[in-house]
Scaffold this active site. Structure first.
Site, PDB file in Angstrom:
ATOM      1  N   HIS A 187      -2.667  -0.967  10.293  1.00  0.00           N
ATOM      2  CA  HIS A 187      -2.264  -0.054   9.221  1.00  0.00           C
ATOM      3  C   HIS A 187      -0.857  -0.382   8.724  1.00  0.00           C
ATOM      4  O   HIS A 187      -0.605  -0.405   7.514  1.00  0.00           O
ATOM      5  CB  HIS A 187      -2.311   1.385   9.732  1.00  0.00           C
ATOM      6  CG  HIS A 187      -1.748   2.391   8.781  1.00  0.00           C
ATOM      7  ND1 HIS A 187      -2.438   2.840   7.673  1.00  0.00           N
ATOM      8  CD2 HIS A 187      -0.539   3.027   8.747  1.00  0.00           C
ATOM      9  CE1 HIS A 187      -1.701   3.714   7.016  1.00  0.00           C
ATOM     10  NE2 HIS A 187      -0.538   3.848   7.630  1.00  0.00           N
TER      11      HIS A 187
ATOM     12  N   SER B 146      -5.459  -0.107   4.038  1.00  0.00           N
ATOM     13  CA  SER B 146      -5.760  -0.518   5.411  1.00  0.00           C
ATOM     14  C   SER B 146      -7.116   0.006   5.870  1.00  0.00           C
ATOM     15  O   SER B 146      -7.431  -0.034   7.056  1.00  0.00           O
ATOM     16  CB  SER B 146      -4.666  -0.020   6.363  1.00  0.00           C
ATOM     17  OG  SER B 146      -4.574   1.392   6.345  1.00  0.00           O
TER      18      SER B 146
END
Length: 350
Positions: A162, A226
């Site tokens: 992420h 992400s």
């Protein structure tokens, strides 16, 4: 100053070493111990030091590879141009590839050379105030541990995928970097209700922001960039069917995207997700919009462009009640300087 941030690195509210019972790695003792080791190395980090090098295992690099390849491909169609431009450059400069997880220190050095931002290791989630205050200093606290290998395309918390795929490429963009710092500067000395509104606005822009680019809906928020599911969900499923029909998609592909009634959609966690709503970005509205954390977003906000999103956040910040000081970041001394009735130390108390 950035030195003051040494007190924040270990002030995680949750995760890091501890996992909730619904976390994919909760019952995996080896995974939990591995996270503990990575967290402990990050806890020892101090200002002026490079981020600790993590020797990622074969399983961890394999998890990165699965996620990176799918995210890279999805981003070609659904991410803003700036994201793809910077990601391509980072593949050349920072070791981004499907073979191994890049090192935080290399990515931080790249960002510093582009926008002045730097990454610092963190042991888990910080409080909204602490996290936003750090953005004022152009510091982004970033995790180094990776999601559980059983769910390479899902994480209930920030992890290295992420951070390095979602956030880092956009932090190399001047408009996005300034937008992030604008929220950070507005958080200095803010009241708790103001912090909550700023954190919510951060969620709907820096994390899950969309914008129009080339007459198409594109993602610039890290939570979308992400997540393969979030990219499809926010950038395609939110569109009218007539708009999808105009694209080069077969009727069956459009049906799967709109209805989510296939194994493909179920695999992305989209099978039971309702079609999301997308509103024009209005900071006043977005800063008060409720949102879920561990499911696909039911609501997004779409800006006319990255630069217009930056302008909207700057205007919102200027409308907050006066604090008696005007903070700015002085890059040379790496500290916040203020003008007004109050001194800087009152503005920033980590």
């Amino acid at each position: 100053s950035r030195v003051d941030l040494d007190r924040l690195g270990g002030k995680a509210l949750e995760y890091g070493e501890d996992l909730d019972s619904d976390h994919p790695g909760f019952l995996d003792a080896a995974y939990r111990e591995r996270r503990k080791d990575i967290v402990q190395a990050g806890r020892a980090h101090h200002h002026g030091q490079e981020s600790p090098v993590v020797e990622y295992t074969k399983d961890e690099n394999r998890t990165w590879a699965v996620a990176y390849e799918k995210l890279r491909n999805a981003a070609k169609d659904h991410a803003v141009a700036a994201f793809n431009t910077h990601l391509t450059e980072m593949e050349k400069e920072c070791g981004y590839a499907s073979g191994a997880v890049p090192q935080q220190k290399d990515v931080s050095a790249y960002l510093t050379s582009r926008t002045g931002f730097q990454l610092r290791p963190v042991t888990g989630l910080l409080s909204p105030r602490d996290f936003l205050n750090a953005l004022a200093l152009k510091v982004f606290f970033s995790t180094q541990y990776i999601r559980h290998p059983s769910r390479p395309l899902y994480t209930p918390e920030p992890d290295v995928i992420h951070e390095l795929v979602g956030h880092a490429p956009m932090l190399a963009d001047p408009d996005f970097a300034e937008m992030s710092q604008t929220i950070g500067l507005a958080s200095l000395g803010a009241s708790e209700p103001q912090i909550q509104r700023l954190a919510t606005l951060y969620w709907f822009t820096v994390e899950f922001g969309l914008c129009t680019e080339g007459a198409q809906r594109k993602a610039f928020g890290a939570g979308v960039l992400s997540s393969v599911a979030e990219m499809f969900h926010g950038c395609l499923r939110s569109l009218p069917e007539a708009t999808l029909a105009a694209r080069e998609m077969s009727p069956s592909e459009r049906h799967r995207m709109l209805v989510g009634s296939s194994g493909w959609a179920a695999g992305l966690g989209m099978k039971d997700a309702p079609t999301p709503k997308v509103h024009p970005l209005d900071a006043e509205t977005a800063s008060q919009q409720p949102y879920p954390i561990t499911t696909l977003q039911p609501v997004y906000f779409e800006a006319e462009s990255l630069s217009s999103a930056k302008a909207e956040l700057r205007a919102f910040s200027s409308r907050l009640p006066p604090r008696g000081f005007d903070p700015t970041f002085e890059a040379v001394s790496e500290r916040i300087v203020c003008t007004g009735e109050k001194v800087c130390r009152e503005a920033y108390l980590p």
